[in-house]
Design a protein around this motif. Sequence first.
Motif, PDB file in Angstrom:
ATOM      1  N   GLY A 161       2.656  -2.461   4.266  1.00 49.71           N
ATOM      2  CA  GLY A 161       1.898  -2.248   3.254  1.00 49.71           C
ATOM      3  C   GLY A 161       1.011  -2.257   2.657  1.00 49.71           C
ATOM      4  N   GLU A 162       0.208  -3.548   2.369  1.00 46.67           N
ATOM      5  CA  GLU A 162      -1.265  -4.397   2.193  1.00 46.67           C
ATOM      6  C   GLU A 162      -2.191  -3.817   2.015  1.00 46.67           C
ATOM      7  OE1 GLU A 162      -1.232  -5.652  -0.250  1.00 46.67           O
ATOM      8  OE2 GLU A 162       1.251  -6.414  -1.169  1.00 46.67           O
ATOM      9  N   LEU A 163      -2.263  -3.303   4.703  1.00 47.50           N
ATOM     10  CA  LEU A 163      -3.336  -2.510   4.983  1.00 47.50           C
ATOM     11  C   LEU A 163      -2.771  -1.308   5.091  1.00 47.50           C
ATOM     12  CD1 LEU A 163      -4.999  -2.724   7.139  1.00 47.50           C
ATOM     13  CD2 LEU A 163      -3.155  -2.788   8.622  1.00 47.50           C
ATOM     14  N   ALA A 164      -2.007  -0.529   4.734  1.00 47.06           N
ATOM     15  CA  ALA A 164      -1.847   1.090   4.054  1.00 47.06           C
ATOM     16  C   ALA A 164      -2.936   1.137   2.577  1.00 47.06           C
ATOM     17  CB  ALA A 164      -0.369   1.639   3.925  1.00 47.06           C
ATOM     18  N   GLY A 165      -2.490   0.263   1.690  1.00 50.09           N
ATOM     19  CA  GLY A 165      -3.152   0.190   0.128  1.00 50.09           C
ATOM     20  C   GLY A 165      -4.099   0.104   0.416  1.00 50.09           C
ATOM     21  N   ALA A 166      -4.804  -1.089   1.319  1.00 47.85           N
ATOM     22  CA  ALA A 166      -6.047  -1.502   1.505  1.00 47.85           C
ATOM     23  C   ALA A 166      -7.346  -0.239   1.941  1.00 47.85           C
ATOM     24  CB  ALA A 166      -6.069  -2.453   2.560  1.00 47.85           C
ATOM     25  N   LEU A 167      -6.571   1.148   3.198  1.00 48.95           N
ATOM     26  CA  LEU A 167      -6.856   1.413   3.457  1.00 48.95           C
ATOM     27  C   LEU A 167      -7.408   2.925   2.322  1.00 48.95           C
ATOM     28  CD1 LEU A 167      -5.545   2.031   7.011  1.00 48.95           C
ATOM     29  CD2 LEU A 167      -7.523   1.528   6.304  1.00 48.95           C
ATOM     30  N   ALA A 168      -6.948   2.129   1.281  1.00 47.46           N
ATOM     31  CA  ALA A 168      -6.292   4.014   0.161  1.00 47.46           C
ATOM     32  C   ALA A 168      -7.368   3.467  -1.432  1.00 47.46           C
ATOM     33  CB  ALA A 168      -5.248   4.266  -0.302  1.00 47.46           C
ATOM     34  N   ALA A 169      -7.968   1.656  -0.779  1.00 52.12           N
ATOM     35  CA  ALA A 169      -8.639   1.226  -1.992  1.00 52.12           C
ATOM     36  C   ALA A 169      -9.403   1.794  -2.745  1.00 52.12           C
ATOM     37  CB  ALA A 169      -9.238  -0.271  -1.651  1.00 52.12           C
ATOM     38  N   PRO A 170      -9.702   1.824  -4.387  1.00 53.30           N
ATOM     39  CA  PRO A 170      -8.785   0.983  -4.386  1.00 53.30           C
ATOM     40  C   PRO A 170      -7.554   0.695  -5.354  1.00 53.30           C
ATOM     41  CG  PRO A 170     -10.091   1.888  -6.368  1.00 53.30           C
ATOM     42  CD  PRO A 170     -10.210   3.095  -4.995  1.00 53.30           C
ATOM     43  N   LYS A 171      -6.284   1.384  -5.123  1.00 49.55           N
ATOM     44  CA  LYS A 171      -5.080   1.571  -4.894  1.00 49.55           C
ATOM     45  C   LYS A 171      -4.586   0.350  -4.763  1.00 49.55           C
ATOM     46  CE  LYS A 171      -4.694   6.719  -4.544  1.00 49.55           C
ATOM     47  NZ  LYS A 171      -4.235   7.000  -6.160  1.00 49.55           N
ATOM     48  N   PRO A 172      -3.639   0.011  -5.111  1.00 49.56           N
ATOM     49  CA  PRO A 172      -2.764  -1.645  -5.063  1.00 49.56           C
ATOM     50  C   PRO A 172      -1.372  -1.080  -4.514  1.00 49.56           C
ATOM     51  CG  PRO A 172      -1.628   0.021  -7.511  1.00 49.56           C
ATOM     52  CD  PRO A 172      -3.118   0.232  -6.819  1.00 49.56           C
ATOM     53  N   GLY A 173      -1.861  -2.223  -3.599  1.00 53.03           N
ATOM     54  CA  GLY A 173      -0.791  -2.702  -1.949  1.00 53.03           C
ATOM     55  C   GLY A 173       1.072  -3.123  -2.997  1.00 53.03           C
ATOM     56  N   PRO A 174       1.843  -3.327  -2.566  1.00 56.93           N
ATOM     57  CA  PRO A 174       3.136  -3.503  -2.782  1.00 56.93           C
ATOM     58  C   PRO A 174       3.448  -4.542  -3.088  1.00 56.93           C
ATOM     59  CG  PRO A 174       3.003  -3.251  -0.602  1.00 56.93           C
ATOM     60  CD  PRO A 174       2.011  -2.740  -0.690  1.00 56.93           C
ATOM     61  N   VAL A 175       2.824  -5.565  -3.155  1.00 60.37           N
ATOM     62  CA  VAL A 175       2.962  -6.934  -3.607  1.00 60.37           C
ATOM     63  C   VAL A 175       2.015  -6.859  -4.927  1.00 60.37           C
ATOM     64  CG1 VAL A 175       2.196  -9.636  -3.690  1.00 60.37           C
ATOM     65  CG2 VAL A 175       3.015  -8.383  -1.306  1.00 60.37           C
ATOM     66  N   ILE A 176       0.526  -6.458  -5.406  1.00 59.49           N
ATOM     67  CA  ILE A 176       0.513  -5.957  -6.026  1.00 59.49           C
ATOM     68  C   ILE A 176       0.922  -5.313  -7.248  1.00 59.49           C
ATOM     69  CG2 ILE A 176      -1.972  -5.577  -7.535  1.00 59.49           C
ATOM     70  CD1 ILE A 176      -2.476  -8.154  -5.592  1.00 59.49           C
ATOM     71  N   ALA A 177       1.241  -3.816  -7.067  1.00 51.00           N
ATOM     72  CA  ALA A 177       2.004  -3.671  -8.013  1.00 51.00           C
ATOM     73  C   ALA A 177       3.187  -4.390  -8.540  1.00 51.00           C
ATOM     74  CB  ALA A 177       2.469  -1.944  -6.787  1.00 51.00           C
ATOM     75  N   VAL A 178       3.860  -4.538  -7.512  1.00 52.00           N
ATOM     76  CA  VAL A 178       5.362  -5.064  -7.834  1.00 52.00           C
ATOM     77  C   VAL A 178       4.667  -6.640  -9.235  1.00 52.00           C
ATOM     78  CG1 VAL A 178       7.636  -6.742  -7.479  1.00 52.00           C
ATOM     79  CG2 VAL A 178       6.209  -4.933  -6.336  1.00 52.00           C
ATOM     80  N   SER A 179       3.675  -7.149  -8.552  1.00 50.52           N
ATOM     81  CA  SER A 179       3.709  -8.029  -9.793  1.00 50.52           C
ATOM     82  C   SER A 179       2.890  -7.518 -10.971  1.00 50.52           C
ATOM     83  CB  SER A 179       2.620  -8.721  -9.373  1.00 50.52           C
ATOM     84  OG  SER A 179       2.425  -9.378  -7.809  1.00 50.52           O
ATOM     85  N   GLY A 224      -2.098   4.279  -9.266  1.00 52.32           N
ATOM     86  CA  GLY A 224      -1.201   4.153  -7.381  1.00 52.32           C
ATOM     87  C   GLY A 224      -0.775   5.816  -7.688  1.00 52.32           C
ATOM     88  N   GLY A 225       0.104   6.238  -7.905  1.00 46.93           N
ATOM     89  CA  GLY A 225       0.479   7.669  -7.725  1.00 46.93           C
ATOM     90  C   GLY A 225       1.823   7.783  -6.488  1.00 46.93           C
ATOM     91  N   TRP A 226       2.308   8.477  -6.816  1.00 48.76           N
ATOM     92  CA  TRP A 226       3.833   8.792  -6.164  1.00 48.76           C
ATOM     93  C   TRP A 226       3.600   9.207  -4.310  1.00 48.76           C
ATOM     94  CZ3 TRP A 226       7.678   6.625  -7.415  1.00 48.76           C
ATOM     95  CH2 TRP A 226       8.268   6.303  -9.326  1.00 48.76           C
ATOM     96  N   VAL A 227       2.813  10.101  -3.956  1.00 43.62           N
ATOM     97  CA  VAL A 227       2.307  10.477  -2.533  1.00 43.62           C
ATOM     98  C   VAL A 227       1.769   9.506  -1.821  1.00 43.62           C
ATOM     99  CG1 VAL A 227       0.778  11.758  -1.673  1.00 43.62           C
ATOM    100  CG2 VAL A 227       1.878  13.205  -3.238  1.00 43.62           C
ATOM    101  N   TYR A 228       0.946   8.837  -3.104  1.00 40.03           N
ATOM    102  CA  TYR A 228       0.189   7.128  -2.437  1.00 40.03           C
ATOM    103  C   TYR A 228       1.406   6.049  -2.066  1.00 40.03           C
ATOM    104  CZ  TYR A 228      -1.150   3.040  -2.449  1.00 40.03           C
ATOM    105  OH  TYR A 228      -1.664   1.012  -2.602  1.00 40.03           O
ATOM    106  N   ALA A 229       1.580   5.944  -2.946  1.00 41.39           N
ATOM    107  CA  ALA A 229       3.090   5.498  -2.785  1.00 41.39           C
ATOM    108  C   ALA A 229       4.623   5.760  -1.497  1.00 41.39           C
ATOM    109  CB  ALA A 229       4.073   4.920  -4.286  1.00 41.39           C
ATOM    110  N   ALA A 230       4.983   7.121  -1.854  1.00 44.30           N
ATOM    111  CA  ALA A 230       5.457   7.068  -0.318  1.00 44.30           C
ATOM    112  C   ALA A 230       4.671   6.546   0.783  1.00 44.30           C
ATOM    113  CB  ALA A 230       6.266   8.681  -0.830  1.00 44.30           C
ATOM    114  N   ALA A 231       3.709   7.172   1.048  1.00 45.31           N
ATOM    115  CA  ALA A 231       3.119   7.017   2.185  1.00 45.31           C
ATOM    116  C   ALA A 231       3.033   5.176   3.111  1.00 45.31           C
ATOM    117  CB  ALA A 231       2.150   7.469   2.508  1.00 45.31           C
ATOM    118  N   VAL A 232       2.919   4.611   1.442  1.00 38.09           N
ATOM    119  CA  VAL A 232       2.077   3.968   1.790  1.00 38.09           C
ATOM    120  C   VAL A 232       3.998   2.848   2.407  1.00 38.09           C
ATOM    121  CG1 VAL A 232       2.011   1.319   1.233  1.00 38.09           C
ATOM    122  CG2 VAL A 232       0.395   3.099   0.492  1.00 38.09           C
TER     123      VAL A 232
END
Length: 534
Positions: free
Chosen positions: A38-56, A130-138
Amino acid sequence: MTTTPFPTSTNHPVRHPPSWWAGAIAGMAAGGTALAVGELAGALAAPKPGPVIAVSNRVIEHAPVWFVNFGKQVFGLADKPALIAGTLILSILFAAGLGVISLRSRVVGVAGIAAFGVLGLIAMGVDPQGGWVYAAAVSLAAVVAGVVSLLALLRRVPRNEVPDLENPISARPVERRTFLGWAAAMAAAIGAVAVGANQLRGRAAVESARDEVELPTEVGEAEIQAQVSAAVASEVANTPGIADLITPNDEFYLIDTATLVPQVDPSSWELTIKGMVDREVTYTYDDLLARASTIAPVTLSCVSNEVGGQLVGNAVWQGVPLSELLDEAGVQTGATQIRSQSVDGWDCGFPTDAAFDGRTALVAIAMNGEPLPVDHGFPARLVVSGLYGYVSATKWLKEIELTTWEAFDGFWIPRGWSKSGPIKTQSRIDTPRNGETISSSGAAVPIAGVAWAPNLGIERVEVQIDDGDWFEATLGESLGDDSWLQWSLAWTPTPGQHRIRVRATDGTGETQTSEVARPAPNGASGWHTITVKA
């Protein structure tokens, strides 16, 4: 009567359900894989947050006041790393529990990982970056990785066996080694993916864009530089141990709620001014760069700063006067509050009058002669003299909205902090240090430090030794009312223990109060006091 003898050995060991520890390891490995992917997928779409950062981030937004205060008291400036670590630990413990349950029911384990993915989906979907499309893919990538990892490891979980007495070389150690080997390999892969994600989230692209920025040279720049040079050369400024007149960028205090520092591309960044205005206006970074004509030293302070604390700094800021931009938008009658918002969703508000009453109020793009550092808000931030940062100093600025005082409360107001945040007059002893042993040889020892009352200025600083008279200190060269002032007093100590106190009087003639107050809800107060031994 015939009897069947009880067997003393068997060629097929009796197999019992696997141990819980194996399920826990499988669950933790699967959970770690899901988080890492999840974090890797988020990093590929940086600067969007990954799941850990988003939950925090969601925890920061919705945590009750007592939880926020607890975090600050226990962890101090490390509260955000502690929150991220706590999120990771709870996630792994949850995954370990799923692994144990999955020994009996694969369906429950898969459903648990899917639920975990839904939590990340919601957290990333509602995140301003973030965003819903991005969030769904990650989330989908993370769930698939977690489920595949869990099922793969569960197939290799060793079962408890009654040993084969005729063949003591049981299959159990082999199975255990195989399982642990797979788990170790997966852990190594998780580490590699996590490191890769961290590297992808690096600041190379934004830092490169920042390095290419050429700040405009303004008429007032040479004058400010001459003032700073003269002040730095003064005797007071060269007192050993005193704080620098201008705080270097890498030493300037950092306080914000960002668990992931926003990486903003200046080429696509825009600032919008809207709300109770005659016309909504939008500015690009190049627009502000071309108009950044104001250069001014301004002291900023965090409301969390204790008396004598270090959460305060003085820098030379460059930017566009906020009043100019607001005039172009046309502030409507009744707009009594300026709300500003960061790209990560953080917001605050301060009185509209503060933009027009003559104090320094900038949309700043530069700090100490260079484009804003990323940590300090690149590409643009607000700098408003005389107001604590929690009501004014929005970094990574995205939006300014004109509204009423009653219609909006900034991020920290519902969490127990005062709505208005004027910086209190303060003074600090930098040298000698509290508890220090100093010479009593008869030679003079300097007592020195800084004092600040942004927007009001400092009229005088006084020092008291033990319960004696107050002595007026020598003030350093002034950079203006918005900047802190260095001060020094020569003192010849006598042998023994001594208490030293300092107080400042601002430009209106008001001396800072001796009443001791903690930072909450509107800033600390009291006289900075130290004890030394000669």
